[in-house]
Write a protein that holds these residues in place. Structure first.
Motif, PDB file in Angstrom:
ATOM      1  N   GLU A   1       0.853  -1.200   0.000  1.00 54.40           N
ATOM      2  CA  GLU A   1       0.000   0.000   0.000  1.00 54.40           C
ATOM      3  C   GLU A   1       0.879   1.237   0.000  1.00 54.40           C
ATOM      4  O   GLU A   1       1.835   1.323   0.769  1.00 54.40           O
ATOM      5  N   GLU A   2       0.529   2.185  -0.832  1.00 54.70           N
ATOM      6  CA  GLU A   2       1.257   3.451  -0.932  1.00 54.70           C
ATOM      7  C   GLU A   2       2.772   3.222  -1.001  1.00 54.70           C
ATOM      8  O   GLU A   2       3.535   3.804  -0.230  1.00 54.70           O
TER       9      GLU A   2
ATOM     10  N   ARG B   1      -0.453   4.314  -5.541  1.00 59.65           N
ATOM     11  CA  ARG B   1      -1.428   3.966  -4.510  1.00 59.65           C
ATOM     12  C   ARG B   1      -1.232   2.526  -4.066  1.00 59.65           C
ATOM     13  O   ARG B   1      -1.353   2.208  -2.888  1.00 59.65           O
ATOM     14  N   ARG B   2      -0.965   1.668  -5.010  1.00 53.92           N
ATOM     15  CA  ARG B   2      -0.763   0.260  -4.674  1.00 53.92           C
ATOM     16  C   ARG B   2       0.296  -0.356  -5.577  1.00 53.92           C
ATOM     17  O   ARG B   2       0.485   0.079  -6.710  1.00 53.92           O
TER      18      ARG B   2
ATOM     19  N   LYS C   1       1.554   7.908  -9.066  1.00 49.05           N
ATOM     20  CA  LYS C   1       1.332   9.291  -8.634  1.00 49.05           C
ATOM     21  C   LYS C   1       2.192  10.299  -9.385  1.00 49.05           C
ATOM     22  O   LYS C   1       2.537  11.344  -8.841  1.00 49.05           O
TER      23      LYS C   1
END
Lengths: 550, 325
Positions: free
Chosen positions: A222-223, A329-330, A344
């Motif tokens: 995640e992130e 994001r993932r 991103k």
């Protein structure tokens, strides 16, 4: 007893007679496969282990499997046409039967004219002049596709399989002309599709111990911060700056991409005792060769807003800065692949990057480069689809899968370059242009060239109608009354407006077909002498039969 | 529990009047403090989350009401990480997560044919668009071709059942889906005139009630004013160049457009109305001075001159309403 080949030189009229014989044999073998109601060609055992003939309805395959004719003069003609058809197949993936019919018509009419005293070189020149006018006219007729139904209609003109065509229409409406579509042999009788969000590359984790979820054999991040590189990490200490930086920035997960990593460096990553604080997963840089890897680095840097560390530029991690990490994001990785969802990077830069790649795609003529560019664009657009093609037997599944691949290639072309009225009508509708040129021409060779083309352009439609069991002359008379744009729908057995009826051909395929067939036939007409060597080389396989990546 | 708006000193992110507002006066307001309902045209409000016993206020940034609200009572609220749905006008709720990491739902939109297709969409600030085809129980991300996942606004075609068209405004432009949200493309193909990427971010969108035939929609930008497209988003023209400046936070189109070509836009602390399809604009008298920008706007009783009540709501703590000029 092995056949004896003697060297020899063949002159006219034997040259034309021999080549024409070979061209006729190959074209006649392919001609029955043209149209939505094709006839089947049975080919004797191709491989020694095959117990029965192969039943074929695909012109490209038939051409590929005819590798030599016993008569050497005929063999030259047949192999010339075979090579023409295979070049076309490699270029656009469809249209070989139409090309064979066109080629045969132009060549036979040309020979007839030349043997009565025409000039081959001048005829060649005027055929090419007429060809340019035909291509311009096809461009004028081209319309853009809009919507799932039209896409399915184009697919059906290639695969003649309505359920498959409908599914391909849906898939391509979703993923677009550059989208990634994998076509696989299904495990059932059904057609199935799956859409995958985000993008993925065929490189998995560097160590099985990096898999966190063994139930799904996968690791989810995640992130994640993303370290983009093709560096070869031999010393574990090379990894310390990015890891320290990620910890300091309180990132919870880190995806490291490297060209290679030593066992000791992998050991350092696996020695992480606090994965809840920072989970680290390492994957190998995707791409074959440094050039492809450089493209992946560039794409990932734009997509995630990070910096690419490239070996060729002498980059190292020692001077990296926190802003060099990319972000998403993932992220996820399994044993064979890794993927990113929601990069991103700056959307404006991403948009511009895709425009640049699209321009490069439009400008390049090299099929391999185009294929790679299409794959890159497809990935950046953020999704992919997998289509499983089912059937009753393995043979049926493979044949259906092959048709799906051809239809997919035609759909991409149609989405990029538009469509034309199908069923041979677009070619037929080019004849008035040639008629006008004919009216203005006074040179006998020029007039012959336009007449040859006019007659040849009607031949695909006539063949489609004949193959479906109708009287071609009768249908041609009906079409003359109906006017431009009308053709014969052999399924409904009636004259219809082809565009309104949703009967299309991909414009790029039709243009390539006409160009390749006419230009090659015009060239073949200039051949005056055949030279046979003592032992002819076996006709090479034009292209490996590996499945195409779409 | 009944609260006056003055008791809730925070922002209104979204404001929706339920279908049939003229008869029953039901409307909803999404706020950082939660979701609020008024049954009297906005005079009094009550917190709809009281029964959920949240430990702290749950920010609600998006809100949507079923077109068949009077029959099905369906109401949706976008909260951090998911969507809350109620089928009894907000008395009871069911939560549906959108996956991890939790997305921030910035906008919700319901299919006009919701009663039949059960379809609704959630736009998020970092994760693009999610779609539900079962009335909000399950959601899936649908972002093919959506290069910018920061969704700021969304409109669904009134003829969605047939054309499956919807638009999203994002930080870097505008995207259109003609596949019911499964795939997205930039609609602009005509390079003449401004393009959405040139006037991005797109903060607000509005679509003609007769989009199926007139192909008209409007886009409000953050810094470049208001734009109109009459060819389904392919080409755009600036509207109100002399009078509309700054961020266009919301756009309202008359429900009987184009018979009455009335448009209303909120610009910071001002409202401007046009009665001639955007050719000329005049100030809408607010009656009070709002404290800050007007970001939520509803005009459920129409924009016809002299309408008995138009309903306008801003971030200020006192209600704003007025009669259209």
């Amino acid at each position: 007893m092995p056949r004896k080949f003697r060297p020899g030189v063949v002159f006219q009229p034997a040259t034309y007679r021999g080549m024409q014989g070979g061209i006729d044999k190959l074209a006649k073998a392919i001609r029955p496969t043209l149209g939505p109601r094709p006839r089947v060609v049975a080919m004797d055992k191709v491989e020694y282990y095959e117990s029965m003939p192969r039943l074929l309805d695909d012109g490209a395959t038939i051409a590929r499997l005819i590798r030599r004719l016993p008569d050497r003069d005929e063999d030259v003609g047949a192999m010339y046409l075979r090579d023409v058809l295979w070049r076309l197949q490699n270029e656009v993936g469809d249209g070989t039967a139409t090309a064979a019919v066109l080629f045969q018509s132009v060549y036979n009419q040309g020979v007839h004219y030349l043997t009565s005293g025409g000039n081959a070189r001048r005829l060649h020149t005027f055929l090419e002049r007429g060809l340019r006018a035909v291509l311009d006219e096809l461009t004028t007729m081209t319309v853009q596709l809009d919507g799932r139904e039209q896409l399915a209609a184009v697919a059906e003109t290639v695969c003649y399989d309505p359920p498959l065509a409908e599914l391909l229409g849906e898939v391509f409406e979703v993923v677009g002309e550059f989208g990634r579509v994998e076509i696989r042999a299904g495990r059932s009788r059904q057609l199935e599709r799956e859409y995958v969000e985000g993008m993925y590359w065929e490189r998995g984790v560097l160590s099985r111990d990096m898999i966190a979820d063994w139930e799904h054999v996968r690791t989810e991040l995640e992130e994640p911060a993303i370290l983009i590189s093709d560096l070869e990490i031999k010393d574990p200490r090379q990894l310390l700056p990015p890891i320290a930086m990620a910890i300091e920035a309180r990132y919870r997960s880190l995806l490291i991409m490297v060209g290679d990593m030593s066992e000791s460096a992998i050991g350092l990553l696996l020695a992480n005792k606090h994965p809840e604080k920072l989970r680290v997963v390492a994957v190998r840089t995707p791409g074959y060769g440094k050039e492809q890897q450089a493209w992946v680095l560039q794409d990932l840097a734009v997509l995630t807003g990070g910096r690419a560390f490239a070996q060729v530029a002498g980059d190292t991690f020692s001077r990296m800065r926190p802003e060099d990490f990319g972000h998403a994001r993932r992220g996820w990785a399994d044993l064979n692949t890794f993927g990113i969802v929601g990069g991103k990077g700056n959307p404006r830069q991403l948009r511009q990057h895709i425009i640049t790649l699209r321009n490069a795609y439009e400008q390049t003529d090299d099929p391999h480069t185009r294929d790679l560019l299409r794959q890159r664009i497809g990935k950046l657009l953020g999704g992919s689809a997998t289509l499983w093609v089912g059937g009753n037997t393995e043979l049926e599944i493979n044949a259906r899968k092959e048709r799906a691949e051809r239809a997919a290639a035609a759909l991409r072309g149609a989405m990029l370059h538009g469509v034309l009225p199908g069923g041979g009508v677009a070619l037929l509708n080019c004849r008035p242009v040639l008629q006008r040129m004919l009216a203005e021409a006074s040179d006998p060779d020029e007039r012959a060239a336009y007449r040859i083309l006019m007659r040849a352009l009607a031949e695909p439609l006539r063949t489609i109608v004949s193959n479906a069991g109708f009287d071609a002359s009768d249908v041609m008379a009906q079409l003359k009354l109906a006017g431009p744009g009308y053709g014969f729908d052999v399924r409904r057995e009636q004259v219809v407006d082809m565009l309104k009826a949703g009967i299309y051909d991909a414009a790029v395929v039709q243009k390539s077909v006409v160009y390749t067939a006419v230009a090659s036939a015009a060239q073949a007409l200039t051949v005056d002498v055949l030279v046979h060597r003592s032992e002819p080389e076996r006709a090479s396989m034009p292209d490996p039969l590996t499945p195409k990546r779409l | 529990m009944t609260q006056q708006p003055a008791d809730i000193p925070d922002v209104v992110y979204a404001l929706v009047a339920a279908p049939g507002f003229a008869r029953h006066g039901i409307c909803f307001a999404a706020r950082p403090a939660g979701l609020f309902r008024s049954d009297d045209g906005g005079r009094t409000w009550r917190d709809l989350y009281t029964g959920l016993n949240f430990e702290r206020p749950v920010t609600t940034a998006a809100l949507a009401v079923s077109p068949a609200f009077e029959n099905d009572g369906c109401l949706f609220a976008g909260v951090p990480g998911g969507v809350l749905r109620s089928s009894d006008g907000g008395q009871t709720w069911h939560a549906a997560g959108l996956g991890t990491p939790p997305p921030f739902v910035s906008v919700l939109a319901v299919s006009p044919d919701f009663a039949n297709d059960g379809t609704l969409f959630a736009g998020t600030l970092e994760d693009g668009v999610f779609r539900s085809a079962d009335g909000g129980s399950h959601w899936a991300a649908w972002n093919f071709g959506l290069l910018d996942l920061n969704v700021l606004c969304m409109v669904v075609s009134p003829d969605f059942a047939r054309d499956e068209t919807l638009f999203v405004g994002v930080e870097s432009g505008l995207y259109r889906s003609t596949t019911g949200g499964r795939a997205w493309r930039e609609p602009a193909a005509d390079r003449h005139g401004p393009q959405p990427a040139d006037f991005a971010p797109v903060l607000s969108l509005a679509i003609s009630p007769h989009y199926a035939t007139d192909g008209t929609l409007w886009a409000g930008s953050e810094a470049h004013g208001l734009f109109c497209s009459r060819d389904r988003g392919k080409s755009w023209a600036r509207l109100g160049e002399g009078s509309i400046h700054g961020a266009v936070n919301s756009i309202v189109v008359a429900s009987d457009y184009p018979t009455n070509p009335h448009l209303l836009v909120s610009l910071g602390d001002r409202l401007l109305v046009s009665r001639d399809d955007g050719l000329s604009w005049q100030e809408w008298p607010l009656g009070v001075n709002p404290e800050g920008s007007i970001i939520a706007l509803a005009a459920s009783l129409g924009l016809t001159p002299g309408a008995p009540l138009s309903f306008v709501r801003s971030i200020v703590t006192s209600p704003l309403s007025g009669t259209s000029p």
